[in-house]
Design a protein around this motif. Structure first.
Motif, short mmCIF file in Angstrom:
data_model
loop_
_atom_site.label_atom_id
_atom_site.label_comp_id
_atom_site.label_asym_id
_atom_site.label_seq_id
_atom_site.Cartn_x
_atom_site.Cartn_y
_atom_site.Cartn_z
N TYR A 88 43.74 40.29 34.94
CA TYR A 88 43.61 41.73 34.82
C TYR A 88 43.56 42.16 33.36
O TYR A 88 42.87 43.11 33.00
CB TYR A 88 44.79 42.42 35.51
CG TYR A 88 44.63 43.92 35.54
CD1 TYR A 88 43.89 44.52 36.56
CD2 TYR A 88 45.19 44.72 34.56
CE1 TYR A 88 43.71 45.89 36.58
CE2 TYR A 88 45.01 46.10 34.58
CZ TYR A 88 44.28 46.68 35.60
OH TYR A 88 44.10 48.02 35.61
N ALA A 89 44.29 41.45 32.50
CA ALA A 89 44.42 41.88 31.10
C ALA A 89 43.20 41.53 30.27
O ALA A 89 42.97 42.16 29.24
CB ALA A 89 45.66 41.23 30.48
N LEU A 90 42.44 40.53 30.67
CA LEU A 90 41.31 40.10 29.85
C LEU A 90 40.29 41.22 29.68
O LEU A 90 39.92 41.90 30.63
CB LEU A 90 40.62 38.89 30.49
CG LEU A 90 41.37 37.56 30.38
CD1 LEU A 90 40.62 36.50 31.16
CD2 LEU A 90 41.53 37.15 28.93
N ARG A 91 39.85 41.40 28.46
CA ARG A 91 38.78 42.36 28.21
C ARG A 91 37.48 41.82 28.78
O ARG A 91 37.29 40.62 28.93
CB ARG A 91 38.59 42.59 26.70
CG ARG A 91 39.76 43.29 26.03
CD ARG A 91 39.53 43.33 24.54
NE ARG A 91 40.61 44.01 23.86
CZ ARG A 91 40.59 45.30 23.56
NH1 ARG A 91 39.56 46.04 23.91
NH2 ARG A 91 41.60 45.87 22.93
N GLU A 92 36.59 42.74 29.08
CA GLU A 92 35.28 42.32 29.56
C GLU A 92 34.53 41.59 28.44
O GLU A 92 34.52 42.03 27.30
CB GLU A 92 34.49 43.54 30.02
CG GLU A 92 35.07 44.18 31.27
CD GLU A 92 34.28 45.42 31.67
OE1 GLU A 92 33.70 45.42 32.76
OE2 GLU A 92 34.25 46.37 30.88
N THR A 93 33.95 40.48 28.78
CA THR A 93 33.24 39.70 27.77
C THR A 93 31.85 40.25 27.49
O THR A 93 31.26 39.93 26.48
CB THR A 93 33.12 38.24 28.24
OG1 THR A 93 32.44 38.20 29.51
CG2 THR A 93 34.50 37.62 28.41
N ARG A 107 42.63 42.21 45.78
CA ARG A 107 43.80 41.39 46.14
C ARG A 107 44.75 41.23 44.97
O ARG A 107 45.98 41.35 45.10
CB ARG A 107 43.34 40.01 46.63
CG ARG A 107 42.52 40.03 47.92
CD ARG A 107 42.25 38.61 48.40
NE ARG A 107 41.37 38.59 49.56
CZ ARG A 107 40.06 38.39 49.51
NH1 ARG A 107 39.47 38.18 48.33
NH2 ARG A 107 39.33 38.39 50.60
N ARG A 108 44.19 40.97 43.79
CA ARG A 108 45.00 40.77 42.59
C ARG A 108 45.77 42.05 42.24
O ARG A 108 46.97 42.01 41.94
CB ARG A 108 44.11 40.35 41.43
CG ARG A 108 44.84 40.02 40.15
CD ARG A 108 43.86 39.72 39.04
NE ARG A 108 42.92 38.67 39.43
CZ ARG A 108 41.61 38.82 39.47
NH1 ARG A 108 41.07 39.98 39.15
NH2 ARG A 108 40.84 37.83 39.82
N THR A 109 45.09 43.17 42.30
CA THR A 109 45.73 44.44 41.96
C THR A 109 46.84 44.77 42.94
O THR A 109 47.92 45.22 42.55
CB THR A 109 44.69 45.57 41.96
OG1 THR A 109 43.69 45.28 40.97
CG2 THR A 109 45.31 46.90 41.65
N ALA A 110 46.61 44.53 44.23
CA ALA A 110 47.65 44.79 45.22
C ALA A 110 48.88 43.92 44.97
O ALA A 110 50.02 44.39 45.08
CB ALA A 110 47.11 44.54 46.63
#
Length: 243
Positions: A88-93, A107-110
């Motif tokens: 989640y923390a990674l900036r968009e490349t 799923r990850r956010t939940a």
């Protein structure tokens, strides 16, 4: 003529909102990481004592196996929490849209947002067979974060949140519904205005939904809201899949 000093770059409100979201979950992540690590350390310490013995009885062998399993479960939990937060923390490349499976972000956010919440708060995922869309994945995950967070805050210490996705023609629809008190009719027209919030001072910036609609509209979609005091609120994101 001397050159004027460079103007400081303007802050990106979407990036600021992403950072605020990370700060919000950091305390829960710290708790979820430290507790399993303590459990693993204790289990491994007891294992060391068992194997230091001259001989292992059948009972000790069984206990050793149980402790090994406990250590493995704890480590898997730590790995999952850290992996979710890192993703989640990674900036968009790349600023360019690309094909992504948005179900993984849901799923990850939940999982991140339900850390340290009791069993009385339940998030139900009903995701369709295909969550792919050409989009800026990080930005869309930020939208889902804001919608699910708002729903969880609406239900408080007890209630349900339903996250559902489906494909309508070639558009991906994601709805987030809660069992909270709903949105007062007088607030519906102001819901997406910047800095509008009904939360107490310091708990929200009032930018989450405004930025979410901006992100979704940048993708060629929109957000629609439905509210009923008897069944809570539901916000639905619809974007073209582009595939």
């Amino acid at each position: 003529m001397s050159e004027s000093p460079p103007r400081p770059s303007e802050a990106d409100p979407i990036e600021e909102d992403r950072v605020a979201a990370l700060l919000l979950v950091s305390s829960g992540v710290a708790h979820e990481v430290l507790n399993p690590l303590g459990f693993v350390s204790m289990a491994l310490f007891q294992l060391r004592e068992l194997f230091d013995a001259q001989a292992l009885s059948p009972e000790a062998q069984g206990e050793a196996a149980r402790l090994f399993d406990a250590a493995r479960v704890g480590l898997d939990r730590v790995q999952g929490v850290v992996s979710d937060l890192r993703s989640y923390a990674l900036r968009e490349t790349s600023p360019k849209p690309a094909l992504a499976d948005l179900h993984e972000g849901l799923r990850r956010t939940a999982r991140l947002l339900t850390l340290r919440r009791g069993d009385a708060v339940r998030v139900h995922l009903d995701l369709g067979p295909d969550g792919r869309a050409v989009c800026r994945e990080g930005r869309m995950n930020q939208v889902f974060f804001n919608l699910i967070l708002n729903a969880l805050q609406a239900v408080g210490d007890s209630g349900d949140v339903w996250v559902k996705s489906l494909v309508d023609e070639n558009r991906l629809c994601v709805s987030v519904r809660d069992s909270g008190p709903g949105i007062p009719p007088e607030n519906l027209g102001r819901l997406f205005r910047p800095f509008f919030t009904t939360k107490e001072g310091g708990q929200a910036s009032g930018l989450g939904l405004a930025l979410s609609r901006r992100i979704v509209r940048d993708h060629g979609g929109d957000i629609h809201v439905r509210s009923d005091p008897s069944s809570g609120a539901e916000l639905t994101v619809t974007i073209p899949r582009g595939i």
